[in-house]
Design a protein around this motif. Structure first.
Motif, PDB file in Angstrom:
ATOM      1  N   ARG A 179       0.841  -1.202   0.000  1.00 30.15           N
ATOM      2  CA  ARG A 179       0.000   0.000   0.000  1.00 30.15           C
ATOM      3  C   ARG A 179       0.877   1.254   0.000  1.00 30.15           C
ATOM      4  O   ARG A 179       1.967   1.270   0.569  1.00 30.15           O
ATOM      5  N   ASP A 180       0.382   2.309  -0.654  1.00 30.45           N
ATOM      6  CA  ASP A 180       1.085   3.582  -0.619  1.00 30.45           C
ATOM      7  C   ASP A 180       0.968   4.194   0.771  1.00 30.45           C
ATOM      8  O   ASP A 180      -0.132   4.314   1.313  1.00 30.45           O
ATOM      9  N   MET A 181       2.109   4.581   1.335  1.00 32.32           N
ATOM     10  CA  MET A 181       2.147   5.180   2.663  1.00 32.32           C
ATOM     11  C   MET A 181       2.736   6.583   2.559  1.00 32.32           C
ATOM     12  O   MET A 181       3.735   6.801   1.869  1.00 32.32           O
ATOM     13  N   GLU A 182       2.104   7.510   3.247  1.00 34.64           N
ATOM     14  CA  GLU A 182       2.574   8.895   3.225  1.00 34.64           C
ATOM     15  C   GLU A 182       3.495   9.169   4.403  1.00 34.64           C
ATOM     16  O   GLU A 182       3.208   8.809   5.535  1.00 34.64           O
ATOM     17  N   TYR A 183       4.611   9.859   4.110  1.00 34.36           N
ATOM     18  CA  TYR A 183       5.562  10.254   5.139  1.00 34.36           C
ATOM     19  C   TYR A 183       5.636  11.784   5.162  1.00 34.36           C
ATOM     20  O   TYR A 183       6.019  12.409   4.171  1.00 34.36           O
ATOM     21  N   ASP A 184       5.249  12.386   6.285  1.00 34.20           N
ATOM     22  CA  ASP A 184       5.324  13.839   6.428  1.00 34.20           C
ATOM     23  C   ASP A 184       6.708  14.258   6.893  1.00 34.20           C
ATOM     24  O   ASP A 184       7.381  13.540   7.650  1.00 34.20           O
ATOM     25  N   PHE A 185       7.111  15.431   6.456  1.00 36.95           N
ATOM     26  CA  PHE A 185       8.427  15.954   6.799  1.00 36.95           C
ATOM     27  C   PHE A 185       8.616  16.008   8.309  1.00 36.95           C
ATOM     28  O   PHE A 185       7.800  16.576   9.037  1.00 36.95           O
ATOM     29  N   ASP A 186       9.705  15.421   8.770  1.00 40.82           N
ATOM     30  CA  ASP A 186      10.070  15.445  10.185  1.00 40.82           C
ATOM     31  C   ASP A 186      10.806  16.766  10.450  1.00 40.82           C
ATOM     32  O   ASP A 186      11.980  16.904  10.138  1.00 40.82           O
ATOM     33  N   GLN A 187      10.100  17.725  11.047  1.00 43.83           N
ATOM     34  CA  GLN A 187      10.626  19.092  11.151  1.00 43.83           C
ATOM     35  C   GLN A 187      11.521  19.341  12.365  1.00 43.83           C
ATOM     36  O   GLN A 187      12.029  20.451  12.535  1.00 43.83           O
ATOM     37  N   ASP A 188      11.734  18.368  13.228  1.00 40.84           N
ATOM     38  CA  ASP A 188      12.505  18.592  14.458  1.00 40.84           C
ATOM     39  C   ASP A 188      13.922  19.084  14.136  1.00 40.84           C
ATOM     40  O   ASP A 188      14.601  18.520  13.268  1.00 40.84           O
ATOM     41  N   HIS A 189      14.358  20.105  14.875  1.00 43.53           N
ATOM     42  CA  HIS A 189      15.704  20.645  14.639  1.00 43.53           C
ATOM     43  C   HIS A 189      16.121  21.524  15.807  1.00 43.53           C
ATOM     44  O   HIS A 189      15.333  21.823  16.702  1.00 43.53           O
ATOM     45  N   GLU A 190      17.380  21.962  15.781  1.00 44.58           N
ATOM     46  CA  GLU A 190      17.914  22.925  16.751  1.00 44.58           C
ATOM     47  C   GLU A 190      18.583  24.071  15.992  1.00 44.58           C
ATOM     48  O   GLU A 190      19.728  24.447  16.247  1.00 44.58           O
ATOM     49  N   GLY A 191      17.861  24.666  15.050  1.00 44.33           N
ATOM     50  CA  GLY A 191      18.362  25.837  14.332  1.00 44.33           C
ATOM     51  C   GLY A 191      17.777  27.084  14.953  1.00 44.33           C
ATOM     52  O   GLY A 191      16.617  27.413  14.701  1.00 44.33           O
ATOM     53  N   HIS A 192      18.547  27.799  15.747  1.00 49.58           N
ATOM     54  CA  HIS A 192      18.035  28.910  16.559  1.00 49.58           C
ATOM     55  C   HIS A 192      18.364  30.251  15.908  1.00 49.58           C
ATOM     56  O   HIS A 192      19.512  30.678  15.862  1.00 49.58           O
TER      57      HIS A 192
END
Length: 339
Positions: A179-192
């Motif tokens: 089945r087609d599975m959707e992956y959303d952008f993992d936005q976690d970061h430490e760019g301050h």
């Protein structure tokens, strides 16, 4: 005898006159009392029907106040939506990545990640105002290969001032079900945004302790804001070494990738400082002298300030994609693809 009877008659008449007056006075007082009682009863009946004069006056005042308030509502000034004065007003055009395929199914959890990446830096890592960060392009490249086995780490998610672009998801066939599975952008970061190396050092221990799982890779692009502030390039370089040491103190096997600082003409003398920091990095980090694996990634080669920045400081979406490719090549060369 007749005289006596005449005096008695006068006395009687006088008493009768006084008695009559008393009766008239009592009767008058009785009538007054009855009138007061009747008036009170009538007044109570009128108030019970909601027509009491004093209540009417209060209600009228309340209605007038309400009408005044409703009128005032139309004159309340709207909140200003003007961009803060510290942020340049820019004409923004973005390069939107190609959408891969229609969304079907649901995103799978990242509970089997074998590659946990910490993007660590400043606004160049965060990016904003509709422009894509290198983080998106790197994540997209990795998830196409690793599916849900890649996880980005950090306490932040938004781009600058919440101006996030529309991150296109990646849609892949599930290897088990097809089945087609959707992956959303993992936005976690430490760019301050706007912060220098010292700020990162002050908070890095706490951030590392807060993650549910330790990062296996750190991508560091730091020092530009320190150069803008006029700090000594040698001091900036020494602080960058401390960043690498702090990362390894928490996780000795973490692969730390440190980027040379992208060129900029944002302020007078800025490029000279950036060049000095980069020269120090190139001279020592390749020797892995900070207690763990450290790898230098050249972000300067091929970078054109005129075409690769949207404000002479931050990378355009196209330049961010180039940065992502350089990060990816370095990861594959030193760590492998994670498969």
């Amino acid at each position: 005898m007749a005289e006596l009877e005449h005096k008695q008659q006068e006395h009687y008449n006088s008493d009768s006159s006084r008695g009559g007056k008393r009766k008239v006075l009592c009767f008058a007082l009785l009538l007054v009392g009855l009138a007061i009682i009747v008036a009170a009863i009538l007044a109570g009946a009128v108030c019970a029907n909601g027509k009491c004069g004093s209540s009417n006056s209060i209600s009228s005042n309340n209605n007038n106040d309400t009408a005044t308030n409703l009128t005032n509502l139309t004159t309340v000034p709207k909140l200003s939506t003007t961009t803060p004065t510290t942020v340049p007003t820019l004409s923004i055009t973005t390069a939107t990545p190609t959408t891969l395929s229609p969304t079907v199914g649901q995103q799978r959890p990242q509970d089997n990640a074998v590659m946990r990446i910490l993007p660590l830096g400043d606004s160049i890592t965060m990016n904003g105002f509709g422009h894509f960060s290198y983080r998106y392009y790197l994540w997209r490249t990795l998830v196409l290969q690793l599916h849900d086995a890649v996880d980005f780490v950090g306490t932040l998610r938004d781009s600058a001032y919440g101006n996030n672009p529309d991150w296109p998801p990646v849609v892949l066939a599930d290897p088990n079900t097809g089945r087609d599975m959707e992956y959303d952008f993992d936005q976690d970061h430490e760019g301050h945004w706007g912060e220098g190396v010292e700020y990162i050092l002050d908070h890095l221990d706490g951030w590392l302790d807060s993650y549910s799982a330790p990062p296996t890779i750190a991508l560091v692009h730091l020092g530009t804001n320190d150069c803008i502030a006029g700090e000594d390039p040698n001091g900036i370089y020494q602080e960058l070494l401390r960043v690498a040491e702090t990362l390894h103190a928490h996780h000795p096997d973490m692969q730390v990738f440190v980027a040379t600082l992208i060129p900029s003409t944002y302020s007078t003398g800025l490029q000279d400082c950036l060049d000095a920091v980069n020269n120090n990095l190139e001279a020592s980090l390749l020797l892995n002298t900070v207690g763990g694996p450290v790898h230098l990634v050249d972000m300067v080669e091929g970078f054109d300030i005129a075409t690769d920045t949207w404000d002479s400081l931050h990378p355009t979406s196209e330049a961010s994609e180039t940065m992502a490719n350089k990060w990816y090549d370095a990861i594959v060369a030193e760590v492998g693809s994670g498969k």
